[in-house]
Design a protein around this motif. Structure first.
Motif, short mmCIF file in Angstrom:
data_model
loop_
_atom_site.label_atom_id
_atom_site.label_comp_id
_atom_site.label_asym_id
_atom_site.label_seq_id
_atom_site.Cartn_x
_atom_site.Cartn_y
_atom_site.Cartn_z
N ASN A 1 0.83 -1.21 0.00
CA ASN A 1 0.00 0.00 0.00
C ASN A 1 0.86 1.26 0.00
O ASN A 1 0.55 2.24 -0.69
CB ASN A 1 -0.96 0.00 1.19
N ALA A 2 1.95 1.26 0.76
CA ALA A 2 2.86 2.41 0.78
C ALA A 2 3.49 2.59 -0.59
O ALA A 2 3.69 3.73 -1.05
CB ALA A 2 3.93 2.23 1.85
N LEU A 3 3.78 1.49 -1.27
CA LEU A 3 4.33 1.58 -2.63
C LEU A 3 3.32 2.22 -3.57
O LEU A 3 3.68 3.08 -4.39
CB LEU A 3 4.71 0.18 -3.12
N ALA A 4 2.05 1.83 -3.45
CA ALA A 4 1.02 2.45 -4.28
C ALA A 4 0.98 3.95 -4.05
O ALA A 4 0.93 4.74 -5.00
CB ALA A 4 -0.35 1.84 -3.98
N ASP A 5 1.01 4.35 -2.77
CA ASP A 5 0.90 5.76 -2.42
C ASP A 5 1.97 6.64 -3.06
O ASP A 5 1.73 7.82 -3.29
CB ASP A 5 0.96 5.94 -0.90
N VAL A 6 3.14 6.08 -3.33
CA VAL A 6 4.23 6.87 -3.91
C VAL A 6 4.49 6.53 -5.37
O VAL A 6 5.42 7.06 -5.98
CB VAL A 6 5.55 6.73 -3.09
N SER A 7 3.67 5.66 -5.95
CA SER A 7 3.86 5.28 -7.35
C SER A 7 3.45 6.41 -8.29
O SER A 7 2.48 7.14 -8.01
CB SER A 7 3.03 4.03 -7.68
N SER B 1 -9.20 1.93 -6.10
CA SER B 1 -8.22 3.00 -6.20
C SER B 1 -8.46 3.81 -7.47
O SER B 1 -9.22 3.43 -8.34
CB SER B 1 -6.78 2.45 -6.18
N VAL B 2 -7.78 4.96 -7.53
CA VAL B 2 -7.87 5.86 -8.69
C VAL B 2 -6.44 6.20 -9.12
O VAL B 2 -5.58 6.47 -8.28
CB VAL B 2 -8.65 7.15 -8.34
N TRP B 3 -6.24 6.21 -10.43
CA TRP B 3 -4.92 6.45 -11.02
C TRP B 3 -5.05 7.47 -12.15
O TRP B 3 -6.12 7.61 -12.73
CB TRP B 3 -4.35 5.13 -11.56
N GLU B 4 -3.96 8.14 -12.45
CA GLU B 4 -3.99 9.15 -13.52
C GLU B 4 -4.18 8.54 -14.90
O GLU B 4 -4.70 9.20 -15.80
CB GLU B 4 -2.70 9.98 -13.49
N SER B 5 -3.76 7.30 -15.08
CA SER B 5 -3.83 6.69 -16.41
C SER B 5 -3.78 5.17 -16.31
O SER B 5 -3.38 4.61 -15.28
CB SER B 5 -2.66 7.17 -17.27
N LEU B 6 -4.13 4.53 -17.38
CA LEU B 6 -4.02 3.08 -17.49
C LEU B 6 -2.55 2.67 -17.38
O LEU B 6 -2.23 1.67 -16.72
CB LEU B 6 -4.61 2.62 -18.83
N GLU C 1 -4.69 1.71 7.50
CA GLU C 1 -3.97 2.00 6.25
C GLU C 1 -4.45 1.15 5.08
O GLU C 1 -4.05 1.38 3.96
CB GLU C 1 -2.46 1.80 6.46
N ASP C 2 -5.26 0.14 5.37
CA ASP C 2 -5.76 -0.71 4.28
C ASP C 2 -7.28 -0.78 4.36
O ASP C 2 -7.90 -0.11 5.17
CB ASP C 2 -5.12 -2.10 4.34
N LEU D 1 -1.40 2.71 -13.65
CA LEU D 1 -1.89 1.56 -12.90
C LEU D 1 -1.18 0.29 -13.36
O LEU D 1 -0.75 -0.52 -12.53
CB LEU D 1 -3.40 1.40 -13.07
N SER D 2 -1.01 0.12 -14.64
CA SER D 2 -0.34 -1.06 -15.16
C SER D 2 1.10 -1.15 -14.64
O SER D 2 1.58 -2.22 -14.28
CB SER D 2 -0.34 -1.03 -16.69
N GLY D 3 1.80 -0.01 -14.59
CA GLY D 3 3.15 0.01 -14.07
C GLY D 3 3.21 -0.49 -12.64
O GLY D 3 4.09 -1.27 -12.27
N TYR D 4 2.28 -0.03 -11.83
CA TYR D 4 2.23 -0.45 -10.43
C TYR D 4 1.86 -1.94 -10.32
O TYR D 4 2.51 -2.70 -9.61
CB TYR D 4 1.22 0.40 -9.65
N VAL D 5 0.82 -2.35 -11.02
CA VAL D 5 0.32 -3.72 -10.89
C VAL D 5 1.32 -4.75 -11.39
O VAL D 5 1.56 -5.77 -10.73
CB VAL D 5 -1.03 -3.87 -11.63
N TYR D 6 1.92 -4.49 -12.55
CA TYR D 6 2.74 -5.51 -13.20
C TYR D 6 4.25 -5.30 -13.11
O TYR D 6 5.00 -6.25 -13.31
CB TYR D 6 2.33 -5.62 -14.67
N HIS D 7 4.69 -4.09 -12.85
CA HIS D 7 6.13 -3.82 -12.93
C HIS D 7 6.72 -3.27 -11.64
O HIS D 7 7.71 -2.55 -11.66
CB HIS D 7 6.41 -2.86 -14.09
N SER D 8 6.12 -3.60 -10.53
CA SER D 8 6.62 -3.16 -9.23
C SER D 8 6.62 -4.36 -8.28
O SER D 8 6.25 -5.47 -8.67
CB SER D 8 5.74 -2.04 -8.65
N GLN D 9 6.95 -4.12 -7.06
CA GLN D 9 6.92 -5.17 -6.04
C GLN D 9 5.52 -5.77 -5.90
O GLN D 9 5.37 -6.92 -5.53
CB GLN D 9 7.40 -4.60 -4.69
#
Length: 156
Positions: free
Chosen positions: A33-39, A70-75, A52-53, A78-86
């Motif tokens: 969740n902290a990673l999402a917050d700063v992604s 959640s809400v993200w600026e773009s597809l 926090e969750d 979100l894709s970067g966070y979901v597939y290319h992060s921890q």
């Protein structure tokens, strides 16, 4: 008007959150969740009051279903966070913690920038996706739809 991407995903736990079978998942929640917050591109995420969750939010009659919204600026963000992060690495073990659902567990849709979707709205988007497949109203990563402000307006 600018748009952001809303997403809901649900999962059915194999055991209650306090069960040792789910302990590895629970242990990662704060970090993920902290990673999402700063992604890059992150806008907002659902949280329980004073937590926090969102694991204490029961959006369904089935107590084993947890929800994430959640809400993200773009597809792409979100894709970067979901597939290319921890996050992606952590979800590699999801079969240990979650049952496979027979219906869609994630839905995406566009919202006006600044709008915060509700859990009930997310549930309705999941239901729409299940009934109609991927449409501009509710879609998936595999069959995405462009934000309304990115769709070309045809002149008559």
């Amino acid at each position: 008007m600018n748009y952001h991407l809303a997403e809901i995903n649900i999962a059915r736990l194999r055991a209650p959150l306090h069960d040792p079978m789910i302990a590895d998942f629970v242990a990662q929640l704060d970090t993920i969740n902290a990673l999402a917050d700063v992604s890059p591109g992150f806008v907002w995420r659902l949280q329980s009051d004073g937590e926090e969750d969102a694991t204490s939010i029961r959006a369904f009659e089935d107590e084993q279903i947890i929800v994430n919204l959640s809400v993200w600026e773009s597809l792409e963000a979100l894709s970067g966070y979901v597939y290319h992060s921890q996050h992606g690495k952590a979800m590699g073990d999801r079969h240990r913690w979650f049952e496979k659902l027979s219906h869609p567990s994630m839905a995406l849709w566009w919202v006006p920038a600044g709008y915060i979707p509700t859990v009930e709205e997310g549930k309705q988007r999941l239901q729409h996706l299940q009934q109609h497949g991927s449409t501009a109203h509710a879609f998936t990563f595999r069959q995405p739809f462009a934000a309304p402000d990115l769709v070309e307006v045809k002149c008559q």
